[in-house]
Design a protein around this motif. Structure first.
Motif, PDB file in Angstrom:
ATOM      1  N   ASP A 299     -15.845  31.445   7.423  1.00 59.98           N
ATOM      2  CA  ASP A 299     -16.745  30.874   6.417  1.00 59.98           C
ATOM      3  C   ASP A 299     -17.328  31.913   5.464  1.00 59.98           C
ATOM      4  OD1 ASP A 299     -16.417  28.304   7.431  1.00 59.98           O
ATOM      5  OD2 ASP A 299     -18.068  28.535   8.861  1.00 59.98           O
TER       6      ASP A 299
ATOM      7  N   ARG B 183     -20.149  33.019  11.853  1.00 57.87           N
ATOM      8  CA  ARG B 183     -19.653  32.391  10.624  1.00 57.87           C
ATOM      9  C   ARG B 183     -18.454  33.158  10.067  1.00 57.87           C
ATOM     10  NH1 ARG B 183     -24.947  32.134   7.054  1.00 57.87           N
ATOM     11  NH2 ARG B 183     -23.606  31.069   5.525  1.00 57.87           N
TER      12      ARG B 183
ATOM     13  N   ASP C 208     -21.187  33.005   1.532  1.00 55.75           N
ATOM     14  CA  ASP C 208     -20.574  31.815   2.122  1.00 55.75           C
ATOM     15  C   ASP C 208     -19.569  31.238   1.123  1.00 55.75           C
ATOM     16  OD1 ASP C 208     -20.189  28.943   2.772  1.00 55.75           O
ATOM     17  OD2 ASP C 208     -21.671  29.332   4.337  1.00 55.75           O
ATOM     18  N   ARG C 209     -18.320  31.094   1.545  1.00 55.06           N
ATOM     19  CA  ARG C 209     -17.274  30.606   0.645  1.00 55.06           C
ATOM     20  C   ARG C 209     -17.489  29.151   0.243  1.00 55.06           C
ATOM     21  NH1 ARG C 209     -11.986  31.305   1.839  1.00 55.06           N
ATOM     22  NH2 ARG C 209     -12.152  32.792   3.540  1.00 55.06           N
ATOM     23  N   HIS C 210     -18.281  28.380   1.015  1.00 51.39           N
ATOM     24  CA  HIS C 210     -18.485  26.960   0.742  1.00 51.39           C
ATOM     25  C   HIS C 210     -19.664  26.705  -0.201  1.00 51.39           C
ATOM     26  CE1 HIS C 210     -15.582  26.396   3.910  1.00 51.39           C
ATOM     27  NE2 HIS C 210     -16.374  27.021   4.775  1.00 51.39           N
ATOM     28  N   THR C 211     -20.671  27.598  -0.177  1.00 54.01           N
ATOM     29  CA  THR C 211     -21.864  27.396  -0.998  1.00 54.01           C
ATOM     30  C   THR C 211     -21.991  28.416  -2.127  1.00 54.01           C
ATOM     31  OG1 THR C 211     -23.273  28.849   0.347  1.00 54.01           O
ATOM     32  CG2 THR C 211     -23.068  26.521   1.046  1.00 54.01           C
TER      33      THR C 211
END
Length: 482
Positions: free
Chosen positions: A141, A136, A72-75
């Motif tokens: 994401d 996703r 996940d690029r955000h986490t």
């Protein structure tokens, strides 16, 4: 590993990470464990060498090429464990993708047959089997990468602007890159059902890609190079001219032959791959023979059977046998790779009698690496038309004197080892150092190569032929067992 200008090892640190086997044929790694270990060994190497980060000119990365992670690029969290190059769970998917066109459906563009070996089918499996992953990915994401991409993203900032990058050598092992354009192929990605937004930017193997930010021990050090492990070993062995070849003895064995600036498609079961690309120069290509199980067979002897306590003991045990006692071990744990490409094969031990004991099995384990290497060399000679007169070797297993002598005997040519066995790490260092001018040209790399040992064949021709005939008969017993 820290290297100096002469290509000598200043200091090294290593940590073994867990091999995860959820079921037969499945092989996984924990990407977070590898990221933690990367930080630990980097800090420990600097401390052990008593160096400040400012003493480091550049950092290079080398990695197991096809091992695949989606995160996940955000986490920064992986959605699933990394699926390792040896994993065979995508066998049915590869057959489905091959359809009526067969396993060579994409070979002209990618240089590769459809196989569980490569990263593309592994990405597709994750998207198909992890809850919510496909949605996703379509939303942009999720990111995909081989292990170089995973590490580079974290090392250059991670969720805080980390670079999503790879190099041409690793990209050439995904089945998603066109060998001729060195770019992702939209048509193949569509066939595989992989959104283009997941893919890293493809760069040359040597060039300043960015600065390290999140490896606490190496702030602001330039990331100067990325090379897949076998291509890095070619670089470390200074196999920089067409016709030069090397064989790396690691988890598996990998024999590469430099073919110059044009890709050569194999007619004898070898892979066509990018060898390296320096800056804006034309890419260099290679023919490769990939053997799935060599060093990992010694690990299996240690971890699964308990016949030895450490990998180094296999040589001591094998030396107690005068010969293999008629025993052959075909380690087709993940099927057979080059040149046979038999995903239906499974491991067998043949020729057992009451006379055979653990010393013969240990010897058969070592001999398997040498027999498989000869198979690949014969395919390479048939493709290239150039007979091998010397084999350059590197990797962890080349300290095994018994194996190296048997390799020379079964080939009938000299086997030569460099002073620095870990040429994979050295090649990554060379790529990074060239990018920042630490080395001025590849001529310095050639000058650094130093002879570390040599074995000459002593086996009679008839004995060589008898043993190899026995191997070929043993291999046929491994077919159709999956």
């Amino acid at each position: 590993m820290i290297f100096d200008r002469a290509g000598s090892v200043v200091y090294s640190e290593q940590l073994e990470h867990e091999q995860i086997f959820p079921r037969a044929g499945w092989v996984e790694h924990d990407p977070m464990e590898i990221w933690r270990n990367t930080r630990r060994v980097a800090a420990a190497a600097l401390a052990g060498a008593q160096l400040q980060p400012s003493a480091i000119a550049a950092c290079g990365i080398t990695n197991q090429r096809e091992t695949t992670v989606v995160w996940d690029r955000h986490t920064g969290q992986p959605v699933y464990n990394a699926i390792v190059w040896q994993d065979t769970r995508t066998d049915d998917l590869c057959r489905q993708l091959a359809g009526d066109l067969g396993v060579d459906r994409y070979r002209e563009k990618t240089g590769l047959p459809l196989s569980t070996y490569f990263a593309g089918p592994k990405v597709r499996w994750i998207l198909d089997n992890v809850d919510g992953a496909r949605d996703r990915a379509k939303a942009g994401d999720l990111l995909f990468g081989t292990m170089d991409t995973w590490l580079a993203w974290h090392m250059t900032g991670g969720v805080d602007g980390g670079l999503h990058i790879t190099d041409v050598t690793n990209a050439s092992r995904t089945m998603l890159m066109d060998l001729h354009t060195l770019q992702w192929d939209e048509e193949i990605c569509a066939d595989f059902g992989i959104p283009m937004s997941m893919l890293p930017t493809i760069h040359s193997s040597s060039g300043v890609l960015g600065s390290l930010r999140t490896v606490g021990s190496l702030p602001d050090v330039p990331l100067g190079g990325i090379l897949g492990d076998q291509q890095a070993a070619m670089f470390g062995q200074a196999c920089l001219e067409p016709g030069e070849a090397k064989n790396t003895y690691g988890t598996g064995n990998f024999l590469l032959l430099n073919t110059g600036t044009e890709p050569v498609l194999s007619k004898h079961g070898l892979l066509t791959t990018v060898c390296y690309r320096l800056g804006d120069e034309p890419a260099r290509y290679a023919l490769e023979g990939s053997i799935a199980v060599t060093g990992s067979l010694v690990q299996w002897l240690r971890d699964n059977l308990g016949i030895i306590d450490s990998a180094a003991q296999v040589e001591q045990l094998a030396k107690q046998a005068d010969d293999n006692g008629g025993v052959y071990f075909v380690p087709a744990f993940s099927g057979l790779f080059a040149p046979r490409w038999r995903p239906d094969a499974r491991g067998v031990i043949v020729g057992l009698t009451r006379f055979a004991d653990r010393t013969h099995i240990a010897r058969a384990v070592l001999e398997a690496s040498a027999y498989q290497t000869r198979e690949v060399i014969e395919a390479m000679e048939a493709d290239s038309g150039v007979p091998l007169n010397t084999l350059k070797v590197d990797g962890g297993m080349v300290v095994n004197e018994l194996l190296m002598q048997f390799q020379s005997d079964i080939l009938g040519v000299p086997v030569v080892r460099p002073v620095v066995n870990e040429t994979t790490a050295l090649g990554a260092a060379y790529a990074a150092g060239l990018a920042v001018g630490y080395w001025s040209s590849v001529d310095e790399i050639r000058e650094n190569w130093a002879h570390g040992g040599q074995w000459e064949p002593t086996m009679p021709d008839d004995e060589r032929a008898r043993l190899f005939d026995g191997w070929n008969r043993a291999v046929t017993h491994s077919f159709d067992l999956a």
